[in-house]
Design a protein around this motif. Structure first.
Motif, PDB file in Angstrom:
ATOM      1  N   ILE A   2      11.003 -13.282  25.122  1.00  0.00           N
ATOM      2  CA  ILE A   2       9.487 -13.438  25.483  1.00  0.00           C
ATOM      3  C   ILE A   2       9.328 -14.277  26.832  1.00  0.00           C
ATOM      4  CG2 ILE A   2       9.358 -15.616  24.222  1.00  0.00           C
ATOM      5  CD1 ILE A   2       6.233 -14.271  23.411  1.00  0.00           C
ATOM      6  N   SER A   3       8.459 -13.893  27.577  1.00  0.00           N
ATOM      7  CA  SER A   3       8.349 -14.677  28.969  1.00  0.00           C
ATOM      8  C   SER A   3       7.083 -15.212  29.000  1.00  0.00           C
ATOM      9  CB  SER A   3       8.650 -13.904  30.367  1.00  0.00           C
ATOM     10  OG  SER A   3       7.675 -12.873  30.486  1.00  0.00           O
ATOM     11  N   TRP A   4       7.057 -16.673  29.272  1.00  0.00           N
ATOM     12  CA  TRP A   4       5.433 -17.351  29.025  1.00  0.00           C
ATOM     13  C   TRP A   4       4.942 -17.724  30.547  1.00  0.00           C
ATOM     14  CZ3 TRP A   4       3.943 -17.728  24.305  1.00  0.00           C
ATOM     15  CH2 TRP A   4       4.702 -17.610  23.218  1.00  0.00           C
ATOM     16  N   GLN A   5       3.582 -17.518  30.604  1.00  0.00           N
ATOM     17  CA  GLN A   5       2.924 -17.866  31.715  1.00  0.00           C
ATOM     18  C   GLN A   5       1.793 -18.874  30.981  1.00  0.00           C
ATOM     19  OE1 GLN A   5       1.553 -14.663  33.974  1.00  0.00           O
ATOM     20  NE2 GLN A   5       3.261 -13.697  33.479  1.00  0.00           N
ATOM     21  N   ARG A   6       1.632 -19.877  31.950  1.00  0.00           N
ATOM     22  CA  ARG A   6       0.186 -20.819  31.725  1.00  0.00           C
ATOM     23  C   ARG A   6      -0.485 -20.967  32.874  1.00  0.00           C
ATOM     24  NH1 ARG A   6       2.663 -25.749  31.441  1.00  0.00           N
ATOM     25  NH2 ARG A   6       2.103 -26.457  33.459  1.00  0.00           N
ATOM     26  N   LYS A  42     -15.641 -21.969  26.910  1.00  0.00           N
ATOM     27  CA  LYS A  42     -14.599 -22.836  27.179  1.00  0.00           C
ATOM     28  C   LYS A  42     -13.701 -22.263  27.979  1.00  0.00           C
ATOM     29  CE  LYS A  42     -15.471 -25.157  22.851  1.00  0.00           C
ATOM     30  NZ  LYS A  42     -15.087 -25.598  21.489  1.00  0.00           N
ATOM     31  N   ASP A  43     -13.347 -21.146  28.089  1.00  0.00           N
ATOM     32  CA  ASP A  43     -12.130 -20.453  28.734  1.00  0.00           C
ATOM     33  C   ASP A  43     -12.007 -20.901  30.473  1.00  0.00           C
ATOM     34  OD1 ASP A  43     -10.809 -18.879  26.764  1.00  0.00           O
ATOM     35  OD2 ASP A  43     -12.557 -17.466  26.791  1.00  0.00           O
ATOM     36  N   HIS A  44     -13.437 -21.096  31.023  1.00  0.00           N
ATOM     37  CA  HIS A  44     -13.211 -21.212  32.523  1.00  0.00           C
ATOM     38  C   HIS A  44     -13.621 -22.806  32.584  1.00  0.00           C
ATOM     39  CE1 HIS A  44     -17.493 -21.535  31.994  1.00  0.00           C
ATOM     40  NE2 HIS A  44     -17.658 -20.733  31.189  1.00  0.00           N
ATOM     41  N   GLN A  45     -13.453 -23.606  31.672  1.00  0.00           N
ATOM     42  CA  GLN A  45     -13.614 -24.980  32.024  1.00  0.00           C
ATOM     43  C   GLN A  45     -12.517 -25.746  32.842  1.00  0.00           C
ATOM     44  OE1 GLN A  45     -16.525 -26.930  31.200  1.00  0.00           O
ATOM     45  NE2 GLN A  45     -17.478 -24.853  30.316  1.00  0.00           N
ATOM     46  N   THR A  46     -12.985 -26.536  33.530  1.00  0.00           N
ATOM     47  CA  THR A  46     -12.138 -27.333  34.327  1.00  0.00           C
ATOM     48  C   THR A  46     -10.887 -27.907  33.482  1.00  0.00           C
ATOM     49  OG1 THR A  46     -13.499 -28.038  35.933  1.00  0.00           O
ATOM     50  CG2 THR A  46     -11.700 -29.365  35.953  1.00  0.00           C
ATOM     51  N   GLY A  47      -9.838 -27.765  33.839  1.00  0.00           N
ATOM     52  CA  GLY A  47      -8.432 -28.153  32.989  1.00  0.00           C
ATOM     53  C   GLY A  47      -8.164 -27.440  31.741  1.00  0.00           C
ATOM     54  N   VAL A  48      -8.747 -26.432  31.686  1.00  0.00           N
ATOM     55  CA  VAL A  48      -8.268 -25.345  30.567  1.00  0.00           C
ATOM     56  C   VAL A  48      -7.150 -24.648  31.083  1.00  0.00           C
ATOM     57  CG1 VAL A  48      -9.188 -23.468  29.035  1.00  0.00           C
ATOM     58  CG2 VAL A  48     -10.492 -25.414  29.349  1.00  0.00           C
ATOM     59  N   HIS A  49      -6.320 -24.345  30.192  1.00  0.00           N
ATOM     60  CA  HIS A  49      -5.271 -23.432  30.743  1.00  0.00           C
ATOM     61  C   HIS A  49      -4.935 -22.475  29.538  1.00  0.00           C
ATOM     62  CE1 HIS A  49      -4.228 -26.603  33.576  1.00  0.00           C
ATOM     63  NE2 HIS A  49      -3.134 -25.647  34.028  1.00  0.00           N
ATOM     64  N   HIS A  50      -4.466 -21.189  29.843  1.00  0.00           N
ATOM     65  CA  HIS A  50      -4.145 -20.006  28.924  1.00  0.00           C
ATOM     66  C   HIS A  50      -2.669 -19.697  28.888  1.00  0.00           C
ATOM     67  CE1 HIS A  50      -8.478 -19.271  28.509  1.00  0.00           C
ATOM     68  NE2 HIS A  50      -8.396 -19.590  29.671  1.00  0.00           N
ATOM     69  N   LEU A  51      -2.165 -19.906  27.807  1.00  0.00           N
ATOM     70  CA  LEU A  51      -0.745 -19.629  27.590  1.00  0.00           C
ATOM     71  C   LEU A  51      -0.581 -18.178  26.942  1.00  0.00           C
ATOM     72  CD1 LEU A  51       2.149 -20.502  27.380  1.00  0.00           C
ATOM     73  CD2 LEU A  51       1.736 -21.331  24.927  1.00  0.00           C
ATOM     74  N   LEU A  52       0.373 -17.553  28.000  1.00  0.00           N
ATOM     75  CA  LEU A  52       0.432 -16.156  27.699  1.00  0.00           C
ATOM     76  C   LEU A  52       1.933 -15.682  27.382  1.00  0.00           C
ATOM     77  CD1 LEU A  52      -1.631 -14.878  30.654  1.00  0.00           C
ATOM     78  CD2 LEU A  52      -2.619 -15.114  28.240  1.00  0.00           C
ATOM     79  N   GLY A  53       2.123 -15.127  26.350  1.00  0.00           N
ATOM     80  CA  GLY A  53       3.456 -14.519  25.885  1.00  0.00           C
ATOM     81  C   GLY A  53       3.723 -13.154  25.970  1.00  0.00           C
ATOM     82  N   TYR A  54       4.653 -12.638  26.845  1.00  0.00           N
ATOM     83  CA  TYR A  54       4.733 -11.291  27.049  1.00  0.00           C
ATOM     84  C   TYR A  54       6.247 -10.936  26.639  1.00  0.00           C
ATOM     85  CZ  TYR A  54       0.930 -11.115  30.369  1.00  0.00           C
ATOM     86  OH  TYR A  54      -0.564 -11.095  30.656  1.00  0.00           O
ATOM     87  N   ILE A  55       6.158  -9.714  25.800  1.00  0.00           N
ATOM     88  CA  ILE A  55       7.520  -9.077  25.840  1.00  0.00           C
ATOM     89  C   ILE A  55       7.352  -7.937  26.736  1.00  0.00           C
ATOM     90  CG2 ILE A  55       9.128  -7.805  24.246  1.00  0.00           C
ATOM     91  CD1 ILE A  55       8.230  -9.891  22.116  1.00  0.00           C
ATOM     92  N   CYS A  62      -0.849 -15.665  22.232  1.00  0.00           N
ATOM     93  CA  CYS A  62      -1.496 -16.252  23.435  1.00  0.00           C
ATOM     94  C   CYS A  62      -2.191 -17.766  22.680  1.00  0.00           C
ATOM     95  CB  CYS A  62      -2.899 -15.734  23.836  1.00  0.00           C
ATOM     96  SG  CYS A  62      -4.061 -15.023  22.515  1.00  0.00           S
ATOM     97  N   ALA A  63      -2.606 -18.664  23.643  1.00  0.00           N
ATOM     98  CA  ALA A  63      -3.208 -19.882  23.094  1.00  0.00           C
ATOM     99  C   ALA A  63      -4.075 -20.493  24.344  1.00  0.00           C
ATOM    100  CB  ALA A  63      -2.159 -20.870  22.504  1.00  0.00           C
ATOM    101  N   GLY A  92       4.825 -16.857  15.743  1.00  0.00           N
ATOM    102  CA  GLY A  92       3.880 -17.748  15.821  1.00  0.00           C
ATOM    103  C   GLY A  92       4.339 -19.249  16.019  1.00  0.00           C
ATOM    104  N   HIS A  93       5.481 -19.579  15.392  1.00  0.00           N
ATOM    105  CA  HIS A  93       6.214 -20.716  15.440  1.00  0.00           C
ATOM    106  C   HIS A  93       6.735 -21.001  17.078  1.00  0.00           C
ATOM    107  CE1 HIS A  93       6.118 -22.132  11.529  1.00  0.00           C
ATOM    108  NE2 HIS A  93       6.548 -20.787  11.159  1.00  0.00           N
ATOM    109  N   THR A  94       7.202 -20.046  17.770  1.00  0.00           N
ATOM    110  CA  THR A  94       7.474 -19.958  18.932  1.00  0.00           C
ATOM    111  C   THR A  94       6.196 -20.350  19.955  1.00  0.00           C
ATOM    112  OG1 THR A  94       9.477 -18.482  18.699  1.00  0.00           O
ATOM    113  CG2 THR A  94       8.594 -18.813  20.942  1.00  0.00           C
ATOM    114  N   LEU A  95       5.329 -19.791  19.521  1.00  0.00           N
ATOM    115  CA  LEU A  95       4.253 -19.897  20.240  1.00  0.00           C
ATOM    116  C   LEU A  95       3.526 -21.383  20.320  1.00  0.00           C
ATOM    117  CD1 LEU A  95       1.451 -18.964  21.920  1.00  0.00           C
ATOM    118  CD2 LEU A  95       0.613 -18.096  19.597  1.00  0.00           C
ATOM    119  N   ILE A  96       3.713 -21.760  18.917  1.00  0.00           N
ATOM    120  CA  ILE A  96       3.149 -23.226  18.783  1.00  0.00           C
ATOM    121  C   ILE A  96       4.047 -24.378  19.697  1.00  0.00           C
ATOM    122  CG2 ILE A  96       2.735 -25.191  17.284  1.00  0.00           C
ATOM    123  CD1 ILE A  96       0.348 -23.153  17.412  1.00  0.00           C
TER     124      ILE A  96
END
Length: 150
Positions: A2-6, A42-55, A62-63, A92-96
């Motif tokens: 899995i590769s992660w992007q934030r 909430k998605d677009h609020q200042t300081g919010v980040h999206h964690l994306l996990g790709y295979i 995602c989180a 799920g554990h890897t995501l958290i």
């Protein structure tokens, strides 16, 4: 592997945004048969980040990582989702673990609060969260608040 992007909202590509919303709707609306306001401003609020996990090129996890004051007085993690066809192998554990690591990078030594579906309490307890509220219904699904103190 899995590769992660934030990424903050402003850096998501249209493809990433589509994949993110599709995964969340697939899990929270379709799979859980729960119509609810997925787009909650909430998605677009200042300081919010999206964690994306790709295979490969498939978004499988995602989180949403939120600074203090948006969902809770503390930093929070929300919209935690994994693809149905990728569950059962510890994703799920890897995501958290990745979400917690990213929160520590973004907001060092800050406590983290979550609104967890009640049936996932033991899952989150394995990552150090403790229940801080009685059960309440959110969109007709039993939830509890939990906190990881630093």
């Amino acid at each position: 592997m899995i590769s992660w992007q934030r990424l903050p909202f402003s850096e998501l590509t249209t493809t990433q945004l589509y994949q993110l919303i599709k995964l969340r709707v697939d899990v929270f609306v379709v799979e859980q048969t729960c119509p609810y306001p997925e787009l909650d401003d909430k998605d677009h609020q200042t300081g919010v980040h999206h964690l994306l996990g790709y295979i490969n090129d498939e978004l499988v996890a995602c989180a949403r990582l939120l600074p203090a004051g948006i969902s809770y007085p503390s930093v929070s993690i929300g919209r935690v989702a994994t693809s149905m066809n990728r569950r059962g192998n510890g994703l799920g554990h890897t995501l958290i673990q990745q979400a917690l690591s990213d929160c520590e990078t973004l907001w060092p030594e800050e406590s983290i609060e979550i609104g967890a579906q009640e049936h996932l309490a033991d899952f989150y307890k394995k990552h150090g969260f403790e229940q801080t509220s009685e059960m309440y219904l959110e969109d007709d699904i039993p939830h509890i608040d939990m906190k990881l103190c630093k």
